[in-house]
Enzyme design. Sequence first.
Site: not given
Length: 500
Positions: A30-31, A70, A74, A124, A126, A151, A230, A282-283, A303
């Site tokens: 994540d991130d 996010c 996904r 996660k 989301h 998140s 994240h 994810d990003n 991001k």
Amino acid sequence: SENWFQILGIILFFCACSASPPNFILLFADDLGFGDLGCYGHPTSLTPNLDRLAAAGLRFTDFYCTSPVCTPSRASLLTGRYQTRSGVYPGVLYPGSIGGLPLNETTIAEVLKPQGYATAAVGKWHLGVGANGTYLPTRQGFDEYLGIPYSHDMGPCRNLTCFPPDVKCFGLCDVGTVTVPLMKNDAIIQQPVNFLDLEKAYSDFATSFIITSATKKQPFFLYYPSHHTHYPQYAGPEAAGRTLRGPFGDSLFEFDNTIGNLLETLEKTQIINNTLIFFTSDNGPELMRMSRGGNAGLLKCGKGTTYEGGMREPAIAFWPGTIQPGVTHEMASTLDILPTFASLAGAKLPTVMLDGVDMTEILTNQGKSKRETMMFYPTDPSEMYGLFALRMGKYKAHFYTRGATHSGTTPDQDCPVFAVLKAHDPPLLFDLEADPSEHYPLTLFGRPDLQEVVDKIMKEKEKFEATMVFGRSEISKGTDPNLEPCCNPQCSPKPRCCQC
């Protein structure tokens, strides 16, 4: 004779697959930025298990997610379709969101289940909670789920402990909403979640699922979308204070430890040679958090933007005996994971417009990608603006550029939110092989060869956009505070009373 050996190898590979379908583990950070892992060049990240996967597996240099935030990213990962088709835009879902990933979308889990796969998600989600848990993983093809359904900053965290013995979480997170819940299937088992114990709970759940599946001799799909790295970062006693990189590094190390536990379990159950592990993110990194926000390496911005730093991700495929160690410069995407898993499992593809392609040739032969283009949508895609950018081969054309709050604080003036929407006609053109940092737009003047490239890109854009039917926006359905997960739904006053 060499050709015959190659053909024989492919035949034996597919025979082995049909005799014993492979297991799949999908790891989703994540991130996490392009420059955040040790195996991608970060000098102080401690990621021995991810580095092991990269050394013994296939490391991608040109791998993309579909959105710089996010939720839509996904949705595309699990469906093999751009988020615009499923309606999972603009922005992200919240605890009280009315919408979610539509139930008529087919996830990887739903593709694999008819083939006899056990399926589990941990971490996660989301992709929505909804009324009575309408959009939770157990309604989307997963047999079991343990995790936070959005998140972990989407609830007040000021008084929560993120590092031992009692180091409070950095910042306030989201106030005025329920504290973050931990859910088992569709029931809340803890609220607020205990961050110090969370990763151990995830690791225990995931390893238990693997052991159970191996004991039953049942193929499995384990999806682990981690909360790491994240904001706000957290880590339990096994990882806290263990790295040179501070809270971000400790958070990443904790995730890496769990990956090590999964590898050890696969070895003990003797199924590691029949398991494909795929890792990506994810990003891009949330640069506004500065040193707590990750690193895009040599890529531009992060991001929230459609520059490379927002959507080009680290990616690793590991499968001992089937994937040979190496590095591939072929273009690939999270969209390609569903068709690839389906192909390897002998499963039927959903009868809808898919945007992903089968990566088997890249994985098993380090061959050519079937992917010729990558489309870049902003966080708030619309039919009026269409694509913000398109990559074809080594060239990327930006039709619009814009900064983002998530990419603030960086010295590059194109990255923060103050860099307002700007149209480019002709598009900004970059050679990503010579200039992956997108520093030097190519001039078309006196270059008929580049004009020809732009013409081809524009035709591809027109062709793609003609096939794009925007689904009804799920996120625009809004929020209802009554839908926020609460372990004590009859309590008062909300949201403060939602604790158990």
